[in-house]
Design a protein around this motif. Sequence first.
Motif, short mmCIF file in Angstrom:
data_model
loop_
_atom_site.label_atom_id
_atom_site.label_comp_id
_atom_site.label_asym_id
_atom_site.label_seq_id
_atom_site.Cartn_x
_atom_site.Cartn_y
_atom_site.Cartn_z
N THR A 1 0.94 -1.29 0.00
CA THR A 1 0.08 0.09 0.15
C THR A 1 0.91 1.19 -0.16
O THR A 1 2.09 1.08 0.26
CB THR A 1 -0.76 0.09 1.30
N LEU B 1 -5.67 0.72 -3.81
CA LEU B 1 -6.45 0.84 -2.60
C LEU B 1 -7.84 0.15 -2.60
O LEU B 1 -8.49 0.28 -3.62
CB LEU B 1 -6.63 2.33 -1.97
N ARG B 2 -8.41 -0.50 -1.46
CA ARG B 2 -9.75 -0.87 -1.60
C ARG B 2 -10.43 -0.84 -0.23
O ARG B 2 -9.51 -1.39 0.79
CB ARG B 2 -9.83 -2.29 -2.07
N LEU B 3 -11.68 -0.73 -0.11
CA LEU B 3 -12.41 -0.83 1.30
C LEU B 3 -12.92 -2.17 1.38
O LEU B 3 -13.28 -2.96 0.29
CB LEU B 3 -13.40 0.00 1.46
N THR B 4 -12.83 -2.64 2.60
CA THR B 4 -13.24 -4.01 2.77
C THR B 4 -14.52 -3.95 3.90
O THR B 4 -14.84 -3.15 4.13
CB THR B 4 -12.12 -4.87 3.47
N TRP C 1 -14.67 -5.13 6.65
CA TRP C 1 -14.22 -4.48 7.60
C TRP C 1 -14.47 -3.20 8.19
O TRP C 1 -14.36 -2.74 9.33
CB TRP C 1 -12.73 -4.96 8.05
N ARG D 1 -6.56 -0.58 9.22
CA ARG D 1 -5.77 -0.86 8.25
C ARG D 1 -6.51 -1.75 7.15
O ARG D 1 -6.60 -1.62 5.74
CB ARG D 1 -4.19 -1.25 8.34
N MET D 2 -6.87 -2.84 7.47
CA MET D 2 -7.78 -3.92 6.49
C MET D 2 -8.96 -3.08 6.11
O MET D 2 -9.45 -3.35 5.11
CB MET D 2 -8.10 -4.96 7.36
N THR E 1 -9.69 0.09 5.75
CA THR E 1 -9.52 1.14 4.78
C THR E 1 -8.55 1.09 3.68
O THR E 1 -8.60 1.87 2.50
CB THR E 1 -8.98 2.61 5.78
N GLY F 1 -7.40 -2.26 2.73
CA GLY F 1 -7.35 -3.67 2.19
C GLY F 1 -6.06 -4.25 2.43
O GLY F 1 -5.71 -5.41 1.92
N SER F 2 -5.27 -3.94 3.46
CA SER F 2 -3.83 -4.88 3.83
C SER F 2 -3.85 -4.94 5.47
O SER F 2 -4.57 -4.17 6.16
CB SER F 2 -2.82 -4.23 3.42
#
Length: 290
Positions: free
Chosen positions: A86, A163-166, A168, A247-248, A250, A252-253
């Motif tokens: 990221t 970047l990707r939103l999950t 979570w 972090r996961m 917002t 995706g990691s």
Amino acid sequence: MAENNRTPAAGEWTTVIRPRSGWFDIDLQELWRYRDLIGMFVKRNFTVLYKQTILGPAWIILNPLITTVLFNVVFGGLAGLSTDGTPSFLFYMAGNTVWTFFSTCINNTANTFVANSQVFGKVYFPRLTTPISQALTSLINFFIQFVMFALFWAGFALSGAPLRLTPWLAAVPLIVLEVMLLGLGVGIIVSSLTTKYRDLAIAVSFGVQLWMYVSPVVYPLSSLGESPRLRALMNLNPMTAPIEVFRMATLGSGTVSVGGLVYSLVFTLAALAVGVILFSRIEKTFMDTV
């Protein structure tokens, strides 16, 4: 002391103040009745903190922004630490946003008794309103910093960053609440002990800084490799799970463990319970030791 408000009959008192004697003698209804006082304390906290400053509340944004830039240069550039693919700036800003919220809660509540001793000795009000107001002040600061993080996130996303939103993301409000309660609990414990041991007030800020380096603020859990011993030690830190979940959600990691999250929640509730019990006991006699 506690108030008992009731509808008065002829010749009766409207307010009765009685001594506290139990280990967990906290009147939640009384705290709710004093919610206006909590709001006044929150306003006072902002006024005192930024009084006679040139930039004023702008420091709420500048402090984490400058820290993030330094982390990006030192740990991302010079040390070359991994950020799980990221953008390093967002990686450090995400961790720093959560950690700043937590550390501010601790540092601001850790001096509750000493800082308010003159007020406590003159008038009665629920003493727990003061650390709660400090936690709410930190929460407001967090929301401002989160908006800044969201703006940078949008800028990187528009530039094509991976970047990707999950899902979570739905847990972020719970994580924010947990971090606030954990900081409040630890801060109350420290504030209760500093009435007798003033050294803790000096050591707490240094201890919080050391705590940061054993939390995944400037490095991901994946950088620890496959060592089960290191991972087990890291998971004993109650701040590991909240930072990784944020972090996961917002970026995706991250490495999210449901077991680690449950442990963090249990630790938070235990720290808050111990803090409230200590606070309840100390507030009865602290004027004799402060």
